[in-house]
Structure formats: structure tokens, C-alpha cells
Scaffold this active site. Structure first.
Site, PDB file in Angstrom:
ATOM      1  N   ASN A   9      -8.882  -4.057   1.777  1.00 32.52           N
ATOM      2  CA  ASN A   9      -8.192  -5.214   1.205  1.00 32.52           C
ATOM      3  C   ASN A   9      -6.702  -4.932   1.351  1.00 32.52           C
ATOM      4  O   ASN A   9      -6.136  -4.152   0.595  1.00 32.52           O
ATOM      5  CB  ASN A   9      -8.578  -5.373  -0.278  1.00 32.52           C
ATOM      6  CG  ASN A   9      -7.785  -6.465  -0.965  1.00 32.52           C
ATOM      7  OD1 ASN A   9      -7.156  -7.291  -0.310  1.00 32.52           O
ATOM      8  ND2 ASN A   9      -7.808  -6.472  -2.289  1.00 32.52           N
ATOM      9  N   LYS A  11      -4.241  -6.859   0.871  1.00 32.20           N
ATOM     10  CA  LYS A  11      -3.395  -7.585  -0.104  1.00 32.20           C
ATOM     11  C   LYS A  11      -2.191  -8.214   0.619  1.00 32.20           C
ATOM     12  O   LYS A  11      -2.311  -8.579   1.783  1.00 32.20           O
ATOM     13  CB  LYS A  11      -2.964  -6.662  -1.241  1.00 32.20           C
ATOM     14  CG  LYS A  11      -4.133  -5.873  -1.828  1.00 32.20           C
ATOM     15  CD  LYS A  11      -3.799  -5.187  -3.102  1.00 32.20           C
ATOM     16  CE  LYS A  11      -4.987  -4.338  -3.526  1.00 32.20           C
ATOM     17  NZ  LYS A  11      -4.872  -3.824  -4.881  1.00 32.20           N
ATOM     18  N   HIS A  96     -10.865 -11.342  -7.072  1.00 27.44           N
ATOM     19  CA  HIS A  96     -10.150 -10.069  -7.253  1.00 27.44           C
ATOM     20  C   HIS A  96      -9.374 -10.120  -8.570  1.00 27.44           C
ATOM     21  O   HIS A  96      -8.844 -11.172  -8.944  1.00 27.44           O
ATOM     22  CB  HIS A  96      -9.210  -9.827  -6.067  1.00 27.44           C
ATOM     23  CG  HIS A  96      -8.683  -8.430  -6.039  1.00 27.44           C
ATOM     24  ND1 HIS A  96      -7.641  -8.019  -6.844  1.00 27.44           N
ATOM     25  CD2 HIS A  96      -9.076  -7.336  -5.344  1.00 27.44           C
ATOM     26  CE1 HIS A  96      -7.418  -6.733  -6.627  1.00 27.44           C
ATOM     27  NE2 HIS A  96      -8.274  -6.299  -5.731  1.00 27.44           N
ATOM     28  N   GLU A  98      -6.526  -9.216  -9.335  1.00 29.73           N
ATOM     29  CA  GLU A  98      -5.143  -9.688  -9.212  1.00 29.73           C
ATOM     30  C   GLU A  98      -5.107 -11.215  -9.184  1.00 29.73           C
ATOM     31  O   GLU A  98      -4.194 -11.834  -9.723  1.00 29.73           O
ATOM     32  CB  GLU A  98      -4.500  -9.077  -7.954  1.00 29.73           C
ATOM     33  CG  GLU A  98      -4.235  -7.592  -8.159  1.00 29.73           C
ATOM     34  CD  GLU A  98      -4.238  -6.747  -6.898  1.00 29.73           C
ATOM     35  OE1 GLU A  98      -4.141  -7.301  -5.793  1.00 29.73           O
ATOM     36  OE2 GLU A  98      -4.367  -5.510  -7.019  1.00 29.73           O
ATOM     37  N   GLU A 168     -15.008  -3.417  -9.570  1.00 32.87           N
ATOM     38  CA  GLU A 168     -13.679  -2.795  -9.535  1.00 32.87           C
ATOM     39  C   GLU A 168     -13.111  -2.717 -10.949  1.00 32.87           C
ATOM     40  O   GLU A 168     -12.583  -3.712 -11.455  1.00 32.87           O
ATOM     41  CB  GLU A 168     -12.729  -3.633  -8.677  1.00 32.87           C
ATOM     42  CG  GLU A 168     -13.173  -3.805  -7.253  1.00 32.87           C
ATOM     43  CD  GLU A 168     -11.986  -4.091  -6.344  1.00 32.87           C
ATOM     44  OE1 GLU A 168     -11.737  -3.270  -5.466  1.00 32.87           O
ATOM     45  OE2 GLU A 168     -11.303  -5.107  -6.546  1.00 32.87           O
ATOM     46  N   GLY A 174      -5.280   0.613  -7.829  1.00 29.12           N
ATOM     47  CA  GLY A 174      -3.892   0.935  -7.500  1.00 29.12           C
ATOM     48  C   GLY A 174      -3.255   1.923  -8.456  1.00 29.12           C
ATOM     49  O   GLY A 174      -2.040   2.120  -8.436  1.00 29.12           O
ATOM     50  N   SER A 214      -8.936   2.887  -6.372  1.00 28.34           N
ATOM     51  CA  SER A 214      -8.397   4.192  -5.964  1.00 28.34           C
ATOM     52  C   SER A 214      -9.420   5.055  -5.237  1.00 28.34           C
ATOM     53  O   SER A 214      -9.445   6.276  -5.391  1.00 28.34           O
ATOM     54  CB  SER A 214      -7.817   4.937  -7.172  1.00 28.34           C
ATOM     55  OG  SER A 214      -6.771   4.166  -7.740  1.00 28.34           O
TER      56      SER A 214
HETATM   57  C1  PEP Z   1      -8.419  -3.279  -4.589  1.00 29.14           C
HETATM   58  O1  PEP Z   1      -7.384  -3.867  -4.794  1.00 29.14           O
HETATM   59  O2  PEP Z   1      -9.443  -3.925  -4.315  1.00 29.14           O
HETATM   60  C2  PEP Z   1      -8.417  -1.819  -4.675  1.00 29.14           C
HETATM   61  C3  PEP Z   1      -9.551  -1.199  -4.844  1.00 29.14           C
HETATM   62  O3  PEP Z   1      -7.204  -1.193  -4.576  1.00 29.14           O
HETATM   63  P1  PEP Z   1      -6.916   0.396  -4.520  1.00 29.14           P
HETATM   64  O4  PEP Z   1      -7.930   0.982  -3.581  1.00 29.14           O
HETATM   65  O5  PEP Z   1      -5.520   0.502  -4.011  1.00 29.14           O
HETATM   66  O6  PEP Z   1      -7.097   0.900  -5.909  1.00 29.14           O
END
Ligand code: PEP
Length: 253
Positions: A9, A11, A96, A98, A168, A174, A214
Site C-alpha cells: 500500500n 499510500k 483503510h 486512514e 490492521e 506506521g 509495521s
Molecule cells: C498500512 O498502511 O496498511 C500499513 C500496514 O502500513 P505500515 O506497514 O507502514 O505499518
């Protein structure tokens, strides 16, 4: 059948030339490699058509990161599911955290987006997950159940069979904090039980449930070794091929 998937992803990162270069580098790196998972990259709308034309989409699936909750018309600035599908993309990331937090996407809006995505033959990668306070209050199971029920449980079993879920935990996205493999397995197993209660064992067993938050080359192997963790949705580590590849190659089951 349940698939193993590692999905990036990106973003709101990379200009078009940068994104194209990254996608082409991944494409070259994967050439001739036998993989134990499907690979998907979620890229900005502006990049979809160019990337889909530049890479082997039988090897790397292309995904949008969102789509509109309207089919077409006077919605300035929006991008419909049909438009996404017309670029050659086969997936769309929906829900997501966000998008839920910053763009106020409600379960009802997401329900409509899921329907429009599926009507246009896009596979939704549907994200669910609790925030830290919910985890600390022991509410994570009920939070993910509600997210699934409110946006997906209107689907028939056949329709649900086309959904990919991504668990998630928002506190892990992040932040550099990863859920432990045990925490991921516990909630993935719970999610699968919720699906089984609604749609039966076969649909639940066949559903691909990704972990996101992460995930990186150091923790992917342990996470993916868990029986209910079918891959990852990868943010930061999908932005460089040398960081993304170890996650793809962590899949040895
Ligand atoms: C995400 O935004 O879907 C995500 C898992 O980000 P990160 O791997 O950077 O934590």
C-alpha cells in the site's frame, strides 16, 4: 480457495515517474522467481494505468487505494470503481483506517464502495482493525466483528467469497509497533470464526485474511507462519524493493 497474498500500500507516496520506476524494478526482480504467494501493489489513482501497462499483471496485481461511493456523475474529484477497473487494476483497498479516520468513511459508505467495486469485478481488500484504546479495553474482537458485519454481511456467501480481509490494528500502522504473531493469530482465528458463524466453515476457511501494521522483513516470517495469517498488507516496507522482497519471500508455506 484461500490464497497467500503480500500486498503493498504505497499510500500518497511517489510521483508518477518514481512509482513507475518502483513498479518496474519489482517486476524485474520477480521475473523467473517461483513464489508462494500472490503479489499486489496498491498505488495512487494517477499511477494505475501506466503501471498496469508497464508490468506483468499476471505476476503483480495492481490495486487502487480507494474508490468513490458513487457510480458516476457530478462528483468532482472522485474516481469511480469502473474507472479503476478500466485501468487494468484488479483490486481496490477499502476501509483503510486512514480513510476511516481522516475522510470520515462510515460503515455505510464502505458498504456501498464494496458493492460498486464488486459490480466492476474488482477484488476489495477490506481493512478492519481497532485503535489502541479499544485494544487496551479488550474490545478488539467486538470492534472487528462490527466492522465486518456493518459493511460486508449483506453480501451473499458467493459474493463474500471474493473479499480479501486485512486485519490492521491501527496502533501498529506506521508506528514500528507490530502485533505479535500470537496476537495476530488470535484475532485472525476469531475473525474466521465470525465468518464461519455467518457463512459456514467453507467460506470462512477460504477467506484470505492479511495482517497489516509495521510488517517487515524481520517479522513477516513469524507472522505468516501462523495458520490463520494468509499474508500481509504492507505500507512503508512496500516503497523499496529491497524491503518488500524479503516479505514476499518470507512466505514459505
Ligand atoms: C498500512 O498502511 O496498511 C500499513 C500496514 O502500513 P505500515 O506497514 O507502514 O505499518
Amino acid at each position: 480457495m484461500r490464497k497467500n497474498i503480500v500486498a503493498g500500500n504505497w499510500k500518497m507516496n511517489t510521483t508518477l515517474p518514481e512509482g513507475l520506476a518502483l513498479a518496474k524494478e519489482l517486476n524485474e526482480t520477480l521475473k523467473g522467481k517461483a513464489l508462494n504467494c500472490d503479489v499486489v501493489i496498491g498505488v495512487p489513482f494517477t499511477h494505475l494505468a501506466s503501471i498496469a501497462a508497464a508490468i506483468d499483471t499476471t505476476k503483480i496485481g495492481v490495486s487502487a487505494e480507494n474508490c468513490a461511493d458513487k457510480a458516476s456523475g457530478a462528483y468532482t474529484g472522485e474516481v469511480s470503481a469502473a474507472m479503476v477497473a478500466s485501468t487494468g487494476a484488479k483490486y481496490v483497498i477499502l476501509g483503510h483506517s486512514e480513510r476511516r479516520a481522516y475522510y470520515h468513511e462510515t460503515p455505510e459508505i464502505l458498504k456501498t464502495k464494496v458493492e460498486l467495486a464488486m459490480a466492476n469485478d474488482l477484488t476489495p481488500i477490506f481493512c478492519i482493525g481497532e485503535v489502541l484504546e479499544e485494544r487496551e479495553a479488550g474490545k478488539h474482537f467486538e470492534v472487528v466483528d462490527a466492522q465486518i458485519k456493518e459493511s460486508l454481511f449483506h453480501l451473499s456467501a458467493e459474493e463474500f467469497g471474493k473479499i480479501v480481509l486485512a486485519y490492521e490494528p491501527v496502533w501498529a500502522i506506521g508506528t514500528g509497533k507490530t502485533a505479535s504473531a500470537e496476537q495476530a493469530e488470535e484475532i485472525h482465528a476469531h475473525i474466521r470464526a465470525t465468518l464461519a458463524a455467518k457463512y459456514g466453515e467453507t467460506v470462512a476457511d477460504d477467506c484470505t485474511i492479511l495482517y497489516g501494521g509495521s510488517c517487515n522483513g524481520s517479522n513477516a516470517k513469524e507472522l505468516f507462519s501462523k495458520p490463520n495469517v494468509d499474508g500481509g498488507l504492507i505500507g512503508g516496507a512496500s516503497l523499496a524493493v529491497d524491503k518488500f522482497m524479503p516479505i514476499i519471500e518470507a512466505f514459505d508455506k
